[in-house]
Design a protein around this motif. Sequence first.
Motif, PDB file in Angstrom:
ATOM      1  N   TYR A   1      -7.085   0.651   0.717  1.00  0.00           N
ATOM      2  CA  TYR A   1      -6.441   0.585  -0.597  1.00  0.00           C
ATOM      3  C   TYR A   1      -7.404  -0.013  -1.622  1.00  0.00           C
ATOM      4  O   TYR A   1      -7.554   0.508  -2.733  1.00  0.00           O
ATOM      5  CB  TYR A   1      -5.164  -0.250  -0.480  1.00  0.00           C
ATOM      6  N   ALA A   2      -8.077  -1.087  -1.243  1.00  0.00           N
ATOM      7  CA  ALA A   2      -9.062  -1.722  -2.126  1.00  0.00           C
ATOM      8  C   ALA A   2     -10.183  -0.745  -2.466  1.00  0.00           C
ATOM      9  O   ALA A   2     -10.611  -0.645  -3.623  1.00  0.00           O
ATOM     10  CB  ALA A   2      -9.626  -2.983  -1.470  1.00  0.00           C
TER      11      ALA A   2
ATOM     12  N   THR B   1       0.791  -1.231   0.000  1.00  0.00           N
ATOM     13  CA  THR B   1       0.000   0.000   0.000  1.00  0.00           C
ATOM     14  C   THR B   1       0.821   1.278   0.000  1.00  0.00           C
ATOM     15  O   THR B   1       0.305   2.318  -0.396  1.00  0.00           O
ATOM     16  CB  THR B   1      -0.975   0.035   1.194  1.00  0.00           C
ATOM     17  N   THR B   2       2.075   1.239   0.424  1.00  0.00           N
ATOM     18  CA  THR B   2       2.891   2.446   0.439  1.00  0.00           C
ATOM     19  C   THR B   2       3.734   2.585  -0.830  1.00  0.00           C
ATOM     20  O   THR B   2       4.483   3.546  -0.973  1.00  0.00           O
ATOM     21  CB  THR B   2       3.805   2.490   1.683  1.00  0.00           C
ATOM     22  N   CYS B   3       3.585   1.674  -1.742  1.00  0.00           N
ATOM     23  CA  CYS B   3       4.309   1.698  -3.015  1.00  0.00           C
ATOM     24  C   CYS B   3       3.813   2.876  -3.860  1.00  0.00           C
ATOM     25  O   CYS B   3       2.611   3.123  -3.955  1.00  0.00           O
ATOM     26  CB  CYS B   3       4.074   0.382  -3.751  1.00  0.00           C
TER      27      CYS B   3
ATOM     28  N   SER C   1      -0.154  -8.737  -0.348  1.00  0.00           N
ATOM     29  CA  SER C   1       0.776  -7.722   0.131  1.00  0.00           C
ATOM     30  C   SER C   1       2.162  -8.328   0.324  1.00  0.00           C
ATOM     31  O   SER C   1       2.307  -9.384   0.947  1.00  0.00           O
ATOM     32  CB  SER C   1       0.315  -7.139   1.462  1.00  0.00           C
ATOM     33  N   VAL C   2       3.173  -7.641  -0.203  1.00  0.00           N
ATOM     34  CA  VAL C   2       4.555  -8.051   0.034  1.00  0.00           C
ATOM     35  C   VAL C   2       5.125  -7.320   1.256  1.00  0.00           C
ATOM     36  O   VAL C   2       6.301  -7.459   1.562  1.00  0.00           O
ATOM     37  CB  VAL C   2       5.453  -7.825  -1.206  1.00  0.00           C
ATOM     38  N   ASP C   3       4.271  -6.566   1.941  1.00  0.00           N
ATOM     39  CA  ASP C   3       4.670  -5.830   3.146  1.00  0.00           C
ATOM     40  C   ASP C   3       3.638  -6.051   4.253  1.00  0.00           C
ATOM     41  O   ASP C   3       2.940  -5.121   4.674  1.00  0.00           O
ATOM     42  CB  ASP C   3       4.802  -4.340   2.826  1.00  0.00           C
TER      43      ASP C   3
END
Length: 133
Positions: A56-57, A12-14, A42-44
Amino acid sequence: KGKIVAINFIFTTCTNICPPLTATFRKVQVEEGPNVNLISVSVDPTTDTPERLKAYADKFKAGAGWTFVTGNKADIDKLLAGLGAAVADKNDHTPMVLIGNESANYWTRAYGLAPPSQLVSAIKAAADRKGPN
């Protein structure tokens, strides 16, 4: 099980590839509707709580059939490794999309920043695969 699935990897912070990856999934969802289950992993997981992923969704107007996944770091790391998407630094994740038809035991990878029509074609090709009788 029994559905066509497309899986992408985001956080989400990307500010680089994740917003266009997610926007492409939104376009795929609009075009394919209930024909495909979308999963954004999520990769975070340390930062991406269920609440952050929900926001985010919502920002991308994710509809029914599109799931955003997070969890404890160890479980998510294991999932990412199993899907061939593990990276040491979240910023190094690739814009890969996994597309699968579990019934036909068919899985393929696609470039997530391709035009949505290319992803839709790959999803339709996966759906057309027939499983063992």
